[in-house]
Design a protein around this motif. Sequence first.
Motif, PDB file in Angstrom:
ATOM      1  N   ALA A  53       0.807  -1.228   0.000  1.00  0.00           N
ATOM      2  CA  ALA A  53       0.000   0.000   0.000  1.00  0.00           C
ATOM      3  C   ALA A  53       0.832   1.266   0.000  1.00  0.00           C
ATOM      4  CB  ALA A  53      -0.974   0.009   1.186  1.00  0.00           C
ATOM      5  N   GLY A  54       2.036   1.210  -0.547  1.00  0.00           N
ATOM      6  CA  GLY A  54       2.820   2.422  -0.746  1.00  0.00           C
ATOM      7  C   GLY A  54       2.590   2.976  -2.134  1.00  0.00           C
ATOM      8  N   TYR A  55       3.085   4.172  -2.376  1.00  0.00           N
ATOM      9  CA  TYR A  55       2.961   4.774  -3.701  1.00  0.00           C
ATOM     10  C   TYR A  55       4.064   4.240  -4.605  1.00  0.00           C
ATOM     11  CZ  TYR A  55      -0.517   8.096  -1.963  1.00  0.00           C
ATOM     12  OH  TYR A  55      -1.647   8.673  -1.441  1.00  0.00           O
ATOM     13  N   GLY A  56       3.667   3.374  -5.538  1.00  0.00           N
ATOM     14  CA  GLY A  56       4.626   2.748  -6.425  1.00  0.00           C
ATOM     15  C   GLY A  56       5.335   3.719  -7.339  1.00  0.00           C
ATOM     16  N   PHE A  57       4.646   4.791  -7.737  1.00  0.00           N
ATOM     17  CA  PHE A  57       5.275   5.784  -8.610  1.00  0.00           C
ATOM     18  C   PHE A  57       6.505   6.390  -7.929  1.00  0.00           C
ATOM     19  CE2 PHE A  57       1.269   7.056 -11.244  1.00  0.00           C
ATOM     20  CZ  PHE A  57       1.287   5.801 -11.828  1.00  0.00           C
ATOM     21  N   ILE A  58       6.350   6.749  -6.664  1.00  0.00           N
ATOM     22  CA  ILE A  58       7.473   7.317  -5.917  1.00  0.00           C
ATOM     23  C   ILE A  58       8.585   6.292  -5.779  1.00  0.00           C
ATOM     24  CG2 ILE A  58       8.193   8.212  -3.666  1.00  0.00           C
ATOM     25  CD1 ILE A  58       5.444   9.462  -3.363  1.00  0.00           C
ATOM     26  N   ALA A  59       8.215   5.055  -5.463  1.00  0.00           N
ATOM     27  CA  ALA A  59       9.205   4.004  -5.260  1.00  0.00           C
ATOM     28  C   ALA A  59      10.025   3.752  -6.515  1.00  0.00           C
ATOM     29  CB  ALA A  59       8.522   2.715  -4.809  1.00  0.00           C
TER      30      ALA A  59
END
Length: 420
Positions: A265-271
Amino acid sequence: MVLELYNVGLVVLGIALFGVAVLPRFVSDRAVSMPVFFVAFGMLAFGLPIGLPPPDPLEQGTTTEHLTELGVIIALMGVGLKIDRFPGLRAWASTWRLLAITMPLSIAGAALFGRWVGLGIPTAILLGACIAPTDPVLASEVQVGGPGMGNEEEGLEEAAGGEDEVRFALTSEAGLNDGLAFPFTNLAIATALVGLAPGNWIGEWLLVDVGYRIVVGVIAGVVLGYLTARLIFATEPDTPVAESVQGLEAIAGTLLVYGATELVAGYGFIAVFVAALMVRHYERTHEYNRSLHEVSEFAEQVMMALIMVFFGGAIVGGLLEPLTLEAIAAAVAIVFVVRPLAGLVGFLGFDRDPAERATIAFFGIRGIGSFYYLAYGLNHAAFPDSGLLWAVVGAVVLVSIVVHGITATPAVRWLEARAD
Protein backbone atom coordinates in the motif's frame (compact mmCIF):
# COMPACT_ATOMS: atom_id res chain seq x y z
CA MET A 1 -14.37 -10.19 -39.59
CA VAL A 2 -12.52 -10.77 -36.32
CA LEU A 3 -9.48 -12.04 -38.22
CA GLU A 4 -9.58 -9.02 -40.51
CA LEU A 5 -9.79 -6.67 -37.52
CA TYR A 6 -6.82 -8.43 -35.95
CA ASN A 7 -4.78 -8.00 -39.12
CA VAL A 8 -5.76 -4.34 -39.41
CA GLY A 9 -4.64 -3.89 -35.82
CA LEU A 10 -1.29 -5.47 -36.64
CA VAL A 11 -0.82 -3.04 -39.53
CA VAL A 12 -1.60 -0.06 -37.29
CA LEU A 13 0.73 -1.37 -34.59
CA GLY A 14 3.50 -1.96 -37.13
CA ILE A 15 3.19 1.58 -38.51
CA ALA A 16 3.30 2.99 -34.98
CA LEU A 17 6.47 1.03 -34.17
CA PHE A 18 8.05 2.16 -37.43
CA GLY A 19 7.28 5.68 -36.28
CA VAL A 20 9.10 5.08 -33.00
CA ALA A 21 12.14 3.87 -34.92
CA VAL A 22 12.19 6.33 -37.82
CA LEU A 23 10.62 9.62 -36.68
CA PRO A 24 13.50 10.64 -34.38
CA ARG A 25 15.73 10.89 -37.48
CA PHE A 26 13.53 13.66 -38.84
CA VAL A 27 11.98 15.54 -35.90
CA SER A 28 14.66 15.60 -33.19
CA ASP A 29 15.91 19.05 -34.23
CA ARG A 30 12.64 20.46 -35.50
CA ALA A 31 9.87 22.48 -33.87
CA VAL A 32 7.56 19.49 -33.53
CA SER A 33 7.49 16.50 -31.21
CA MET A 34 6.79 12.83 -31.84
CA PRO A 35 3.56 12.68 -29.78
CA VAL A 36 1.91 15.09 -32.24
CA PHE A 37 2.50 12.61 -35.05
CA PHE A 38 1.15 9.66 -33.09
CA VAL A 39 -2.01 11.49 -32.05
CA ALA A 40 -2.59 12.49 -35.66
CA PHE A 41 -1.94 8.93 -36.83
CA GLY A 42 -4.39 7.61 -34.24
CA MET A 43 -7.06 10.00 -35.48
CA LEU A 44 -6.42 8.86 -39.04
CA ALA A 45 -6.30 5.13 -38.29
CA PHE A 46 -9.45 5.06 -36.18
CA GLY A 47 -11.24 7.59 -38.39
CA LEU A 48 -10.85 5.63 -41.61
CA PRO A 49 -13.56 3.06 -42.53
CA ILE A 50 -11.30 0.07 -41.88
CA GLY A 51 -13.24 -1.43 -39.00
CA LEU A 52 -11.19 -0.31 -36.01
CA PRO A 53 -13.52 0.58 -33.10
CA PRO A 54 -12.36 3.85 -31.47
CA PRO A 55 -11.16 3.47 -27.87
CA ASP A 56 -13.54 4.72 -25.19
CA PRO A 57 -11.78 5.43 -21.87
CA LEU A 58 -15.12 5.68 -20.08
CA GLU A 59 -16.26 2.24 -21.22
CA GLN A 60 -12.76 0.75 -21.02
CA GLY A 61 -11.76 2.31 -17.74
CA THR A 62 -9.77 -0.61 -16.33
CA THR A 63 -7.79 -1.09 -19.55
CA THR A 64 -7.10 2.64 -19.72
CA GLU A 65 -5.91 2.71 -16.12
CA HIS A 66 -3.50 -0.20 -16.46
CA LEU A 67 -2.13 0.80 -19.88
CA THR A 68 -1.35 4.34 -18.75
CA GLU A 69 -0.06 3.03 -15.42
CA LEU A 70 2.49 0.89 -17.25
CA GLY A 71 3.46 3.85 -19.44
CA VAL A 72 4.05 6.08 -16.43
CA ILE A 73 6.13 3.64 -14.36
CA ILE A 74 8.41 2.78 -17.29
CA ALA A 75 8.89 6.50 -17.93
CA LEU A 76 9.66 7.14 -14.26
CA MET A 77 12.41 4.55 -14.30
CA GLY A 78 13.88 6.17 -17.41
CA VAL A 79 13.75 9.61 -15.82
CA GLY A 80 15.50 8.48 -12.65
CA LEU A 81 18.21 6.65 -14.57
CA LYS A 82 19.30 9.76 -16.45
CA ILE A 83 19.54 12.27 -13.58
CA ASP A 84 23.20 12.81 -12.70
CA ARG A 85 22.71 15.33 -9.89
CA PHE A 86 22.87 13.95 -6.34
CA PRO A 87 19.61 14.50 -4.41
CA GLY A 88 19.84 17.25 -1.80
CA LEU A 89 17.99 20.24 -0.39
CA ARG A 90 20.15 22.84 -2.12
CA ALA A 91 20.98 20.92 -5.29
CA TRP A 92 17.31 20.14 -5.87
CA ALA A 93 15.95 23.51 -4.73
CA SER A 94 14.11 24.11 -8.01
CA THR A 95 12.45 20.69 -7.70
CA TRP A 96 11.22 21.28 -4.16
CA ARG A 97 9.75 24.63 -5.18
CA LEU A 98 7.87 23.03 -8.07
CA LEU A 99 6.53 20.28 -5.84
CA ALA A 100 5.73 22.26 -2.68
CA ILE A 101 4.41 25.47 -4.24
CA THR A 102 3.71 25.14 -7.95
CA MET A 103 1.93 21.78 -7.86
CA PRO A 104 -0.61 22.65 -5.10
CA LEU A 105 -1.30 26.01 -6.75
CA SER A 106 -1.84 24.28 -10.10
CA ILE A 107 -4.25 21.82 -8.51
CA ALA A 108 -6.20 24.61 -6.83
CA GLY A 109 -6.31 26.70 -10.01
CA ALA A 110 -7.52 23.81 -12.15
CA ALA A 111 -10.12 22.88 -9.53
CA LEU A 112 -11.46 26.44 -9.55
CA PHE A 113 -11.79 26.32 -13.32
CA GLY A 114 -13.56 23.00 -12.91
CA ARG A 115 -16.10 24.62 -10.62
CA TRP A 116 -16.48 27.44 -13.16
CA VAL A 117 -17.48 25.01 -15.91
CA GLY A 118 -20.04 23.39 -13.62
CA LEU A 119 -18.23 20.41 -12.10
CA GLY A 120 -19.12 19.37 -8.55
CA ILE A 121 -16.53 19.81 -5.83
CA PRO A 122 -15.24 16.18 -5.81
CA THR A 123 -15.07 16.16 -9.62
CA ALA A 124 -13.29 19.53 -9.65
CA ILE A 125 -10.74 18.23 -7.13
CA LEU A 126 -10.15 15.22 -9.36
CA LEU A 127 -9.59 17.55 -12.31
CA GLY A 128 -6.97 19.41 -10.30
CA ALA A 129 -5.26 16.17 -9.32
CA CYS A 130 -5.27 14.94 -12.92
CA ILE A 131 -3.50 17.97 -14.32
CA ALA A 132 -0.94 18.05 -11.48
CA PRO A 133 1.64 15.66 -12.98
CA THR A 134 4.06 17.04 -15.53
CA ASP A 135 4.52 14.22 -17.98
CA PRO A 136 7.80 12.27 -17.86
CA VAL A 137 7.17 10.87 -21.36
CA LEU A 138 6.04 13.81 -23.45
CA ALA A 139 8.55 16.27 -22.00
CA SER A 140 11.63 14.53 -23.41
CA GLU A 141 12.62 17.54 -25.54
CA VAL A 142 13.17 19.63 -22.40
CA GLN A 143 14.68 16.95 -20.19
CA VAL A 144 18.26 16.02 -19.40
CA GLY A 145 20.15 13.63 -21.65
CA GLY A 146 21.24 10.11 -20.83
CA PRO A 147 23.35 9.22 -17.77
CA GLY A 148 26.71 10.92 -17.77
CA MET A 149 25.76 13.20 -20.66
CA GLY A 150 24.54 16.11 -18.56
CA ASN A 151 23.83 18.10 -21.72
CA GLU A 152 27.21 19.76 -21.55
CA GLU A 153 27.06 19.96 -25.32
CA GLU A 154 23.91 22.07 -25.17
CA GLY A 155 25.78 25.23 -24.17
CA LEU A 156 23.43 26.13 -21.31
CA GLU A 157 24.71 27.15 -17.92
CA GLU A 158 25.64 24.03 -15.99
CA ALA A 159 24.80 23.26 -12.40
CA ALA A 160 25.83 20.49 -10.01
CA GLY A 161 25.99 17.21 -11.86
CA GLY A 162 26.59 18.84 -15.24
CA GLU A 163 22.88 19.43 -15.93
CA ASP A 164 21.43 22.83 -16.83
CA GLU A 165 18.78 24.04 -14.44
CA VAL A 166 15.88 24.15 -16.91
CA ARG A 167 16.26 20.56 -18.03
CA PHE A 168 17.04 19.32 -14.53
CA ALA A 169 14.07 21.05 -12.91
CA LEU A 170 11.58 19.74 -15.49
CA THR A 171 13.04 16.23 -15.38
CA SER A 172 13.13 15.89 -11.60
CA GLU A 173 9.68 17.45 -11.27
CA ALA A 174 8.28 14.93 -13.74
CA GLY A 175 9.89 12.14 -11.75
CA LEU A 176 8.36 13.06 -8.40
CA ASN A 177 5.07 14.83 -8.93
CA ASP A 178 3.52 11.81 -10.62
CA GLY A 179 3.61 10.12 -7.25
CA LEU A 180 2.89 13.17 -5.12
CA ALA A 181 -0.31 13.86 -7.05
CA PHE A 182 -1.77 10.64 -5.67
CA PRO A 183 -2.90 12.06 -2.29
CA PHE A 184 -4.98 14.66 -4.13
CA THR A 185 -6.57 11.98 -6.30
CA ASN A 186 -7.41 10.02 -3.16
CA LEU A 187 -8.78 13.23 -1.65
CA ALA A 188 -11.17 13.52 -4.58
CA ILE A 189 -12.17 9.87 -4.19
CA ALA A 190 -12.77 10.33 -0.45
CA THR A 191 -15.02 13.34 -0.94
CA ALA A 192 -16.93 11.50 -3.67
CA LEU A 193 -17.46 8.43 -1.49
CA VAL A 194 -18.19 9.87 1.96
CA GLY A 195 -19.05 13.52 1.39
CA LEU A 196 -17.41 16.86 1.95
CA ALA A 197 -17.51 16.98 5.77
CA PRO A 198 -13.83 16.75 6.79
CA GLY A 199 -14.66 14.73 9.89
CA ASN A 200 -15.61 11.83 7.65
CA TRP A 201 -12.23 11.39 5.99
CA ILE A 202 -9.60 13.98 6.91
CA GLY A 203 -7.82 11.94 9.59
CA GLU A 204 -7.47 8.80 7.51
CA TRP A 205 -6.48 10.80 4.44
CA LEU A 206 -3.69 12.63 6.26
CA LEU A 207 -2.43 9.55 8.09
CA VAL A 208 -2.67 7.00 5.28
CA ASP A 209 -2.77 8.75 1.91
CA VAL A 210 -0.42 11.63 2.74
CA GLY A 211 1.77 10.05 5.42
CA TYR A 212 2.02 6.28 5.29
CA ARG A 213 1.91 5.76 1.53
CA ILE A 214 4.48 8.44 0.73
CA VAL A 215 6.88 7.22 3.42
CA VAL A 216 6.49 3.59 2.36
CA GLY A 217 7.03 4.60 -1.27
CA VAL A 218 10.30 6.35 -0.41
CA ILE A 219 11.58 3.56 1.86
CA ALA A 220 10.65 0.84 -0.64
CA GLY A 221 12.37 2.78 -3.40
CA VAL A 222 15.57 3.15 -1.38
CA VAL A 223 15.70 -0.47 -0.21
CA LEU A 224 14.58 -2.17 -3.41
CA GLY A 225 16.62 0.24 -5.52
CA TYR A 226 19.76 -0.57 -3.54
CA LEU A 227 19.17 -4.31 -3.82
CA THR A 228 18.44 -3.99 -7.52
CA ALA A 229 21.61 -2.00 -8.07
CA ARG A 230 23.72 -4.55 -6.22
CA LEU A 231 22.28 -7.33 -8.35
CA ILE A 232 22.76 -5.41 -11.60
CA PHE A 233 26.37 -4.42 -11.00
CA ALA A 234 27.47 -7.63 -9.26
CA THR A 235 28.64 -9.23 -12.53
CA GLU A 236 29.49 -8.25 -16.09
CA PRO A 237 27.58 -9.52 -19.17
CA ASP A 238 30.39 -11.54 -20.75
CA THR A 239 28.49 -14.12 -22.81
CA PRO A 240 26.57 -13.62 -26.09
CA VAL A 241 23.24 -14.32 -24.40
CA ALA A 242 23.99 -11.98 -21.49
CA GLU A 243 25.06 -9.24 -23.87
CA SER A 244 21.90 -9.66 -25.96
CA VAL A 245 19.66 -8.84 -22.97
CA GLN A 246 21.82 -6.23 -21.23
CA GLY A 247 19.78 -3.36 -19.87
CA LEU A 248 16.63 -5.45 -19.46
CA GLU A 249 17.08 -5.17 -15.71
CA ALA A 250 15.64 -1.65 -15.99
CA ILE A 251 12.24 -3.01 -17.03
CA ALA A 252 12.42 -5.92 -14.60
CA GLY A 253 13.28 -3.57 -11.76
CA THR A 254 10.45 -1.23 -12.70
CA LEU A 255 7.84 -3.97 -12.51
CA LEU A 256 9.29 -5.55 -9.36
CA VAL A 257 9.63 -2.31 -7.40
CA TYR A 258 6.24 -1.00 -8.43
CA GLY A 259 4.37 -4.23 -7.75
CA ALA A 260 6.07 -4.88 -4.41
CA THR A 261 5.43 -1.33 -3.19
CA GLU A 262 1.78 -1.42 -4.19
CA LEU A 263 1.38 -4.75 -2.35
CA VAL A 264 2.24 -2.98 0.92
CA ALA A 265 0.00 0.00 0.00
CA GLY A 266 2.82 2.42 -0.75
CA TYR A 267 2.96 4.77 -3.70
CA GLY A 268 4.63 2.75 -6.43
CA PHE A 269 5.28 5.78 -8.61
CA ILE A 270 7.47 7.32 -5.92
CA ALA A 271 9.21 4.00 -5.26
CA VAL A 272 10.10 3.46 -8.92
CA PHE A 273 11.62 6.92 -9.31
CA VAL A 274 13.58 6.67 -6.04
CA ALA A 275 14.78 3.17 -6.98
CA ALA A 276 15.96 4.48 -10.34
CA LEU A 277 17.97 7.19 -8.57
CA MET A 278 19.51 4.54 -6.32
CA VAL A 279 20.53 2.47 -9.33
CA ARG A 280 21.89 5.51 -11.14
CA HIS A 281 24.09 6.61 -8.24
CA TYR A 282 25.25 3.14 -7.12
CA GLU A 283 27.94 2.98 -9.83
CA ARG A 284 27.90 6.46 -11.31
CA THR A 285 30.67 5.98 -13.84
CA HIS A 286 29.83 2.44 -14.93
CA GLU A 287 29.18 2.11 -18.66
CA TYR A 288 26.26 -0.24 -17.96
CA ASN A 289 24.19 2.76 -16.84
CA ARG A 290 23.78 3.64 -20.50
CA SER A 291 22.46 0.18 -21.36
CA LEU A 292 19.88 0.45 -18.60
CA HIS A 293 18.82 3.89 -19.80
CA GLU A 294 18.63 2.89 -23.46
CA VAL A 295 16.36 -0.11 -22.80
CA SER A 296 14.16 1.94 -20.50
CA GLU A 297 13.91 4.77 -23.01
CA PHE A 298 13.06 2.37 -25.82
CA ALA A 299 10.20 0.86 -23.80
CA GLU A 300 9.09 4.36 -22.81
CA GLN A 301 8.86 5.51 -26.44
CA VAL A 302 6.92 2.40 -27.46
CA MET A 303 4.38 2.93 -24.67
CA MET A 304 4.11 6.63 -25.53
CA ALA A 305 3.39 5.81 -29.17
CA LEU A 306 0.69 3.28 -28.35
CA ILE A 307 -1.08 5.49 -25.82
CA MET A 308 -0.96 8.54 -28.08
CA VAL A 309 -2.37 6.49 -30.99
CA PHE A 310 -5.22 5.37 -28.74
CA PHE A 311 -5.70 8.97 -27.60
CA GLY A 312 -6.06 10.05 -31.21
CA GLY A 313 -8.56 7.26 -31.73
CA ALA A 314 -10.54 8.34 -28.67
CA ILE A 315 -10.71 11.89 -30.04
CA VAL A 316 -12.20 10.55 -33.28
CA GLY A 317 -14.59 8.46 -31.20
CA GLY A 318 -16.03 11.57 -29.53
CA LEU A 319 -13.89 12.08 -26.44
CA LEU A 320 -14.03 15.87 -26.80
CA GLU A 321 -17.69 16.14 -27.81
CA PRO A 322 -18.95 17.12 -24.31
CA LEU A 323 -16.80 20.27 -24.40
CA THR A 324 -18.61 23.56 -23.98
CA LEU A 325 -17.17 26.99 -24.72
CA GLU A 326 -16.46 27.41 -21.03
CA ALA A 327 -14.75 24.02 -20.86
CA ILE A 328 -12.55 24.87 -23.86
CA ALA A 329 -11.62 28.18 -22.24
CA ALA A 330 -10.81 26.36 -19.00
CA ALA A 331 -8.57 23.84 -20.78
CA VAL A 332 -6.67 26.60 -22.55
CA ALA A 333 -6.35 28.59 -19.33
CA ILE A 334 -4.96 25.58 -17.44
CA VAL A 335 -2.13 25.33 -19.97
CA PHE A 336 -1.44 29.02 -20.58
CA VAL A 337 -2.39 30.62 -17.26
CA VAL A 338 -2.63 28.22 -14.32
CA ARG A 339 0.66 26.36 -14.67
CA PRO A 340 2.78 29.34 -15.82
CA LEU A 341 1.51 31.58 -13.01
CA ALA A 342 1.91 28.82 -10.42
CA GLY A 343 5.42 28.20 -11.71
CA LEU A 344 6.38 31.85 -11.50
CA VAL A 345 5.03 32.08 -7.94
CA GLY A 346 6.99 28.95 -7.02
CA PHE A 347 10.21 30.59 -8.19
CA LEU A 348 9.76 33.92 -6.44
CA GLY A 349 13.05 34.73 -4.76
CA PHE A 350 14.87 31.91 -6.55
CA ASP A 351 18.29 33.05 -7.70
CA ARG A 352 18.14 32.06 -11.35
CA ASP A 353 17.90 33.92 -14.64
CA PRO A 354 14.32 35.16 -15.22
CA ALA A 355 14.28 33.53 -18.67
CA GLU A 356 15.09 30.15 -17.13
CA ARG A 357 12.40 30.55 -14.49
CA ALA A 358 9.84 31.51 -17.13
CA THR A 359 10.78 28.52 -19.29
CA ILE A 360 10.41 26.09 -16.41
CA ALA A 361 7.09 27.66 -15.44
CA PHE A 362 5.71 27.41 -18.98
CA PHE A 363 6.69 23.82 -19.78
CA GLY A 364 4.34 22.03 -17.43
CA ILE A 365 3.57 19.37 -20.02
CA ARG A 366 0.46 17.29 -19.33
CA GLY A 367 -0.03 13.82 -20.74
CA ILE A 368 -0.16 10.14 -19.82
CA GLY A 369 -0.07 10.73 -16.07
CA SER A 370 -3.23 12.83 -16.34
CA PHE A 371 -4.98 9.98 -18.15
CA TYR A 372 -3.89 7.52 -15.48
CA TYR A 373 -5.13 9.53 -12.54
CA LEU A 374 -8.44 10.23 -14.22
CA ALA A 375 -9.03 6.56 -15.06
CA TYR A 376 -7.95 5.56 -11.55
CA GLY A 377 -10.27 8.06 -9.90
CA LEU A 378 -13.29 7.08 -12.01
CA ASN A 379 -12.62 3.39 -11.37
CA HIS A 380 -12.66 3.91 -7.60
CA ALA A 381 -15.63 6.22 -7.15
CA ALA A 382 -18.62 7.60 -9.01
CA PHE A 383 -18.07 11.17 -10.19
CA PRO A 384 -20.84 13.18 -11.87
CA ASP A 385 -20.07 14.64 -15.30
CA SER A 386 -17.33 12.09 -15.97
CA GLY A 387 -17.77 12.58 -19.72
CA LEU A 388 -17.15 16.32 -19.42
CA LEU A 389 -14.21 15.64 -17.11
CA TRP A 390 -12.60 13.34 -19.66
CA ALA A 391 -13.23 15.94 -22.36
CA VAL A 392 -11.56 18.73 -20.35
CA VAL A 393 -8.54 16.58 -19.42
CA GLY A 394 -8.27 15.37 -23.02
CA ALA A 395 -8.38 18.96 -24.27
CA VAL A 396 -5.69 20.01 -21.77
CA VAL A 397 -3.42 17.17 -22.90
CA LEU A 398 -4.07 17.86 -26.58
CA VAL A 399 -3.30 21.58 -26.22
CA SER A 400 -0.19 20.75 -24.20
CA ILE A 401 1.06 18.20 -26.75
CA VAL A 402 0.65 20.61 -29.64
CA VAL A 403 1.79 23.85 -27.99
CA HIS A 404 4.66 22.47 -25.93
CA GLY A 405 5.68 20.11 -28.72
CA ILE A 406 6.02 23.00 -31.16
CA THR A 407 7.74 25.40 -28.75
CA ALA A 408 10.13 23.07 -26.88
CA THR A 409 12.95 23.00 -29.42
CA PRO A 410 12.86 26.75 -30.19
CA ALA A 411 12.78 27.53 -26.47
CA VAL A 412 15.84 25.40 -25.76
CA ARG A 413 17.70 26.95 -28.70
CA TRP A 414 16.79 30.42 -27.47
CA LEU A 415 18.21 29.63 -24.03
CA GLU A 416 21.34 28.23 -25.67
CA ALA A 417 21.79 31.46 -27.64
CA ARG A 418 21.42 33.51 -24.45
CA ALA A 419 24.06 31.39 -22.73
CA ASP A 420 26.61 31.81 -25.56
